[in-house]
Design a protein around this motif. Structure first.
Motif, PDB file in Angstrom:
ATOM      1  N   SER A   1       0.768  -1.126  -0.029  1.00 29.62           N
ATOM      2  CA  SER A   1       0.032   0.134   0.231  1.00 29.62           C
ATOM      3  C   SER A   1       0.817   1.403   0.029  1.00 29.62           C
ATOM      4  CB  SER A   1      -0.840  -0.023   1.124  1.00 29.62           C
ATOM      5  OG  SER A   1      -1.400   1.373   1.529  1.00 29.62           O
ATOM      6  N   PRO A   2       0.823   2.135  -0.847  1.00 30.70           N
ATOM      7  CA  PRO A   2       1.373   3.290  -1.136  1.00 30.70           C
ATOM      8  C   PRO A   2       1.065   3.962   0.161  1.00 30.70           C
ATOM      9  CG  PRO A   2       0.646   2.910  -3.241  1.00 30.70           C
ATOM     10  CD  PRO A   2       0.012   1.897  -2.084  1.00 30.70           C
ATOM     11  N   GLU A   3      -0.206   4.069   0.674  1.00 28.35           N
ATOM     12  CA  GLU A   3      -0.427   4.908   1.919  1.00 28.35           C
ATOM     13  C   GLU A   3       0.454   4.465   3.139  1.00 28.35           C
ATOM     14  OE1 GLU A   3      -3.105   5.339  -1.123  1.00 28.35           O
ATOM     15  OE2 GLU A   3      -2.718   3.413  -0.127  1.00 28.35           O
ATOM     16  N   LEU A   4       0.454   3.210   3.296  1.00 31.44           N
ATOM     17  CA  LEU A   4       1.357   2.425   4.556  1.00 31.44           C
ATOM     18  C   LEU A   4       2.643   3.075   4.125  1.00 31.44           C
ATOM     19  CD1 LEU A   4       1.418   0.790   6.898  1.00 31.44           C
ATOM     20  CD2 LEU A   4       1.839  -1.167   5.723  1.00 31.44           C
ATOM     21  N   LEU A   5       3.172   2.927   2.998  1.00 30.51           N
ATOM     22  CA  LEU A   5       4.687   3.296   2.914  1.00 30.51           C
ATOM     23  C   LEU A   5       4.853   4.757   3.383  1.00 30.51           C
ATOM     24  CD1 LEU A   5       7.600   3.318   1.272  1.00 30.51           C
ATOM     25  CD2 LEU A   5       6.197   4.043  -0.718  1.00 30.51           C
ATOM     26  N   ARG A   6       3.862   5.564   2.991  1.00 34.06           N
ATOM     27  CA  ARG A   6       3.960   7.149   3.337  1.00 34.06           C
ATOM     28  C   ARG A   6       3.883   7.205   5.135  1.00 34.06           C
ATOM     29  NH1 ARG A   6       2.880   6.697  -1.791  1.00 34.06           N
ATOM     30  NH2 ARG A   6       3.691   8.648  -3.163  1.00 34.06           N
ATOM     31  N   SER A   7       3.209   6.322   5.449  1.00 34.72           N
ATOM     32  CA  SER A   7       2.973   6.409   6.929  1.00 34.72           C
ATOM     33  C   SER A   7       4.342   6.158   7.903  1.00 34.72           C
ATOM     34  CB  SER A   7       1.832   5.665   7.413  1.00 34.72           C
ATOM     35  OG  SER A   7       2.121   4.156   7.504  1.00 34.72           O
ATOM     36  N   ALA A   8       5.286   5.289   7.243  1.00 36.42           N
ATOM     37  CA  ALA A   8       6.503   5.029   7.730  1.00 36.42           C
ATOM     38  C   ALA A   8       7.330   6.472   8.132  1.00 36.42           C
ATOM     39  CB  ALA A   8       7.179   4.190   6.948  1.00 36.42           C
ATOM     40  N   HIS A   9       7.092   7.450   7.512  1.00 32.40           N
ATOM     41  CA  HIS A   9       7.978   8.705   7.840  1.00 32.40           C
ATOM     42  C   HIS A   9       7.638   9.182   9.112  1.00 32.40           C
ATOM     43  CE1 HIS A   9      10.339  12.086   7.086  1.00 32.40           C
ATOM     44  NE2 HIS A   9       9.433  13.000   7.132  1.00 32.40           N
ATOM     45  N   GLY A  10       8.477   9.474   9.913  1.00 29.55           N
ATOM     46  CA  GLY A  10       8.305   9.929  11.416  1.00 29.55           C
ATOM     47  C   GLY A  10       8.143   8.983  12.563  1.00 29.55           C
ATOM     48  N   LEU A  11       7.933   7.726  12.028  1.00 23.43           N
ATOM     49  CA  LEU A  11       7.653   6.559  13.021  1.00 23.43           C
ATOM     50  C   LEU A  11       8.872   5.904  13.633  1.00 23.43           C
ATOM     51  CD1 LEU A  11       4.099   5.245  11.921  1.00 23.43           C
ATOM     52  CD2 LEU A  11       4.627   6.970  13.833  1.00 23.43           C
TER      53      LEU A  11
END
Length: 291
Positions: free
Chosen positions: A88-98
């Motif tokens: 999921s591209p959305e999950l990929l982008r959620s990795a930033h900052g975690l």
């Protein structure tokens, strides 16, 4: 200690001629066990959370990521945080900052052309945000709900079928066209193996290492015997992914405790031996491939 980065761990292992294991996390006990095993072995490790694990946690990445990062920061071992098998591209982008320094973006079920396009887009975004990207070429297969090596609409294949393994010439073009930082390759292993019977194509591993400049990643390492793993690292594998072996150890220890103590209702009583069994498994893998 502070989180290290997957790129640093992989580069250091490659330079030293050994491997760095990456262990999959489902529960907090997994994270604690990986940290304990790494500390006991005196070796670094990658803690990785897959998209399937995120789905298990209700589709929420932040809670399990925050807990895993906290365990890693409290450890004396060098540990990094990696997001695994992301489609999921959305999950990929959620990795930033975690706390994630790396992501495995998995477009391997797509056609080659679509895999290149989707992965190149993922790489562009990731590199803009300082994230190291791994991708897969070939079909390792074996994940839940997936026939080993079989693409949708095709007859099922196995890990030794023609066309499943990674082609070195195609790998050169793929790495060039996508810009990935590491390449997961299909060389005879399979995900979710509970018996350690996989036979790897070490000649192919050597040809892939000679063909591409980026580090190679072995998925499905739980099903690979120790000597095969040692030879795989000698042949050119660097990041060694392990998941099912932890779950096998955890479930076996918890089941044994419950069988011996059927009156137990406190989960701590069986989670503790399960966690200890996973830590011992982590230490063994680190000693086998970690130099």
């Amino acid at each position: 200690m502070p989180l290290t980065t997957t790129g640093e761990l992989v580069a250091a292992a490659r330079d030293a001629g050994h491997g760095v294991p990456a262990f999959n996390i489902i529960t907090l006990e997994h994270a604690e066990a990986i940290a304990a095993g790494a500390e006991a072995a005196g070796a670094p490790a990658v803690l990785q959370i897959s998209e399937n694990a995120v789905r298990f946690h209700g589709g929420r990445l932040t809670p399990i990521a925050a807990a895993t990062a906290a365990v890693a920061r409290a450890s004396s071992a060098p540990l990094s945080l990696h997001l695994d098998h992301v489609v999921s591209p959305e999950l990929l982008r959620s990795a930033h900052g975690l706390g994630f320094s790396s992501v495995m973006f998995d477009a391997s079920k797509m056609s080659y052309t679509d895999n290149v396009r989707a992965t190149a887009e993922a790489v562009r975004w990731a590199h803009e945000h300082g994230i190291w990207i791994e991708a897969e070429l070939g079909r390792v297969g074996g994940k839940e709900g997936e026939k080993v090596g079989g693409k949708e609409g095709e007859a099922p294949l196995d890990a030794h079928a023609p066309g499943v393994r990674t082609d070195p010439d195609e790998a050169v073009a793929y790495v060039t066209d996508t810009g990935v930082d590491a390449l997961a390759v299909a060389v005879g292993s399979s995900h979710a193996m509970t018996e350690r019977t996989a036979a790897l194509d070490h000649g192919l591993i050597g040809r892939l290492r000679a063909a591409v400049a980026v580090p190679l990643v072995l998925h499905g390492s739980s099903g690979v015997p120790d000597e095969e793993l040692r030879q795989a690292v000698a042949s050119g594998m660097v990041k060694i992914n392990v998941g099912t072996a932890l779950n096998t150890a955890f479930t076996g220890a918890a089941r044994a405790h419950l069988d011996a103590h059927p009156e137990v209702v406190d989960p701590r009583k069986y989670l503790a031996p399960g966690r200890d069994a996973m830590a011992a498994t982590v230490r063994r893998f680190l000693e086998v491939v970690g130099g």
